[in-house]
Design a protein around this motif. Structure first.
Motif, PDB file in Angstrom:
ATOM      1  N   HIS A  52       0.830  -1.223   0.000  1.00  0.00           N
ATOM      2  CA  HIS A  52       0.000   0.000   0.000  1.00  0.00           C
ATOM      3  C   HIS A  52       0.858   1.263   0.000  1.00  0.00           C
ATOM      4  CE1 HIS A  52      -3.609  -2.349   0.455  1.00  0.00           C
ATOM      5  NE2 HIS A  52      -3.063  -2.986   1.453  1.00  0.00           N
ATOM      6  N   GLY A  55      -1.691   3.758  -0.939  1.00  0.00           N
ATOM      7  CA  GLY A  55      -3.089   3.426  -0.688  1.00  0.00           C
ATOM      8  C   GLY A  55      -3.988   3.566  -1.896  1.00  0.00           C
ATOM      9  N   ASN A  56      -3.445   3.318  -3.084  1.00  0.00           N
ATOM     10  CA  ASN A  56      -4.232   3.534  -4.305  1.00  0.00           C
ATOM     11  C   ASN A  56      -5.369   2.537  -4.493  1.00  0.00           C
ATOM     12  OD1 ASN A  56      -2.759   5.817  -5.694  1.00  0.00           O
ATOM     13  ND2 ASN A  56      -1.063   4.415  -5.345  1.00  0.00           N
ATOM     14  N   ASP A  63      -6.741  11.986   1.021  1.00  0.00           N
ATOM     15  CA  ASP A  63      -5.374  12.192   0.532  1.00  0.00           C
ATOM     16  C   ASP A  63      -4.372  12.081   1.675  1.00  0.00           C
ATOM     17  OD1 ASP A  63      -6.330  12.583  -2.013  1.00  0.00           O
ATOM     18  OD2 ASP A  63      -6.136  14.766  -1.985  1.00  0.00           O
ATOM     19  N   CYS A  66      -3.535   8.560   2.390  1.00  0.00           N
ATOM     20  CA  CYS A  66      -2.681   8.011   1.319  1.00  0.00           C
ATOM     21  C   CYS A  66      -1.227   8.447   1.498  1.00  0.00           C
ATOM     22  CB  CYS A  66      -3.205   8.459  -0.038  1.00  0.00           C
ATOM     23  SG  CYS A  66      -4.693   7.595  -0.565  1.00  0.00           S
ATOM     24  N   ARG A 107      -4.692  12.325  -7.364  1.00  0.00           N
ATOM     25  CA  ARG A 107      -4.067  11.712  -6.186  1.00  0.00           C
ATOM     26  C   ARG A 107      -2.707  11.128  -6.533  1.00  0.00           C
ATOM     27  NH1 ARG A 107      -7.562   8.003  -2.385  1.00  0.00           N
ATOM     28  NH2 ARG A 107      -8.040  10.063  -1.564  1.00  0.00           N
TER      29      ARG A 107
END
Length: 467
Positions: A52, A55-56, A63, A66, A107
């Motif tokens: 990860h 964290g896509n 955000d 991520c 992102r």
């Protein structure tokens, strides 16, 4: 003569990813650590397969989460170097999905920028390749051209990694662009063997395997009293600090310690399959996005050596389960999973259910890669219960909670958050001077013990091998 102050004594309850990682990190300091684990070996929990690094996989998280996952994944890659399966991840958005493929790009650009900033701080942070290669996009026409290329078992570019996907996926079923991103694989078996080998060599760590914590309470002198059982023996000791790393059983320890809190626990499973895919070349990981908990939930294909693949399908028929999500109550910090899930965790699965749900996972992925319908069940599912602090089911980046009186609670949802937990604990209890070094075991030793763990736990040895 001044009496030399005694070393701080720390109890870590739970030898999963969190407990083992925290024990490894804290063992560098001049403290005494006792690690208590119910199982016969370390890191034996939910089906970890992915680092990860950004964290896509999770469109629904912020955000900020991520960015935290990317930063924490770099720390994990540095801490468990032998545990990485170095291959990229493809992310595709099906045509019938509510989102557009282009929604992924802002992102990804943000994460690429953050990755570059981390590398500028230290070149050691460049663990996912060059920042300019963090992700690449492909159009429909480009994939049709890639499908004409010869497969390779030694892909050296993002284009070559795309070959199996382009050759097998129904390219009319997905939106464009398709993204390939440097999110690597993570071997739970090699993490387990690394932790076991490292901690066995640390002179200030006492490993208590096959142990159960029976009592835990705060004494008037400020210490924590802990008793634990091992076979027929009950032993008691005192500690300055307790770190609750009990995973989905964290609430049980909270109740013992009278530390009330809210949390969720979710039972999940992934499925082990075998597919004769040699003629497509070496596979990346592949994600087909979908709405969680619906029949169109995300489909995930994770590759291992010799044609083994781990499958997730984020539907109640596959990875998720009806009634598989439980909440804590005012009476207990421990969510009460239905007995059928506890039985799966403690006693294993019925073969008929294992076969049925694996076949559903194969069918779910086959809607995009039709030739995958020839895959077969190749072992028992990887399964376990995942704790999530609070009441937000989408939370993925979480670390430590401290009560101010010597009681810590590790609240990680993803494995990569464990090192950040350890750093926060060290800072809180003012550990600054490192006196021990963590010597990484050899790759051969890690792989050998990892293969033993895979066999002992009833899985194909390939799941422990480097991909």
């Amino acid at each position: 003569m001044d009496k030399k102050p005694s070393k701080k004594k720390v109890a870590i309850i739970g030898g999963g990813v969190a407990g083992s990682t925290i024990a490894m990190y804290l063992s560098k300091f001049d403290i005494e650590i006792d690690l208590f684990e119910q199982g016969t070996s370390l890191v034996n929990g939910p089906p970890i397969c992915h680092l990860h690094a950004g964290g896509n996989l999770y469109r629904e998280i912020s955000d900020e989460q991520c960015i935290a996952l990317l930063t924490e994944s770099i720390q994990t890659a540095q801490f468990f170097p032998h545990s990485l399966n170095i291959r990229p991840t493809i992310i595709a958005v099906p045509k019938d999905d509510r989102a557009e493929a282009s929604d992924l790009l802002p992102r990804l650009n943000l994460l690429q920028k953050h990755y570059l900033e981390l590398i500028e701080q230290s070149k050691k942070n460049e663990v996912f390749g060059r920042p300019e290669d963090y992700f690449t996009t492909f159009t429909k026409q480009e994939l049709f051209e890639i499908a004409k290329l010869e497969p390779t078992n030694q892909p050296r570019s993002m284009t070559e990694w795309m070959i199996p996907f382009a050759k097998t996926t129904d390219l009319e079923q997905i939106k464009y662009p398709v993204v390939i991103v440097q999110e690597y694989g993570l071997s739970v078996f090699r993490m387990a063997s690394t932790a076991q080998l490292v901690l066995s060599e640390q002179s200030n760590v006492n490993l208590h395997l096959s142990c159960r914590v029976e009592k835990l309470n705060k004494q008037d002198n400020g210490n924590w009293f802990l008793s634990f059982s091992n076979s027929d023996t009950v032993t008691s000791c005192n500690f300055d600090y307790v770190i609750n790393c009990a995973g989905f059983r964290t609430g049980i320890i909270d109740d013992l310690a009278q530390q009330q809190t809210k949390r969720l626990v979710e039972f999940k499973a992934a499925y082990v399959t075998h597919w004769n895919s040699d003629f497509f070349g070496k596979w990346p990981e592949v994600i087909f996005h979908g709405e969680r908990g619906t029949p169109k939930g995300m489909a995930q294909l994770t590759p291992y050596p010799n044609g083994y693949f781990q499958l997730h399908g984020m539907t109640e028929e596959i990875t998720l389960f009806k009634d598989g999500l439980s909440r804590s109550s005012e009476l207990s910090s421990q969510p009460q999973l239905p007995e059928k899930f506890i039985n799966k965790i403690t006693n294993g699965w019925k073969e008929s259910i294992q076969q049925e749900r694996t076949e559903k996972a194969i069918k779910h992925l086959s809607q995009f890669i039709s030739s995958f319908e020839t895959a077969s069940t190749a072992g028992k599912p990887l399964y376990g219960a995942q704790q999530i602090p609070g009441d937000d089911i989408t939370l993925r980046a979480a670390t430590i909670n401290y009560d101010g009186h010597g009681y810590f609670r590790a609240e990680i949802v993803k494995a990569s958050s464990a090192i950040e937990c350890a750093k926060q604990i060290a800072q809180t209890i003012k550990l600054s001077t490192e006196i021990n070094t963590l010597t990484q075991p050899s790759n051969d030793d890690v792989c050998h013990l990892a293969e033993q763990f895979a066999i002992e736990r009833g899985y194909p040895v390939e799941l422990a091998q480097t991909y």
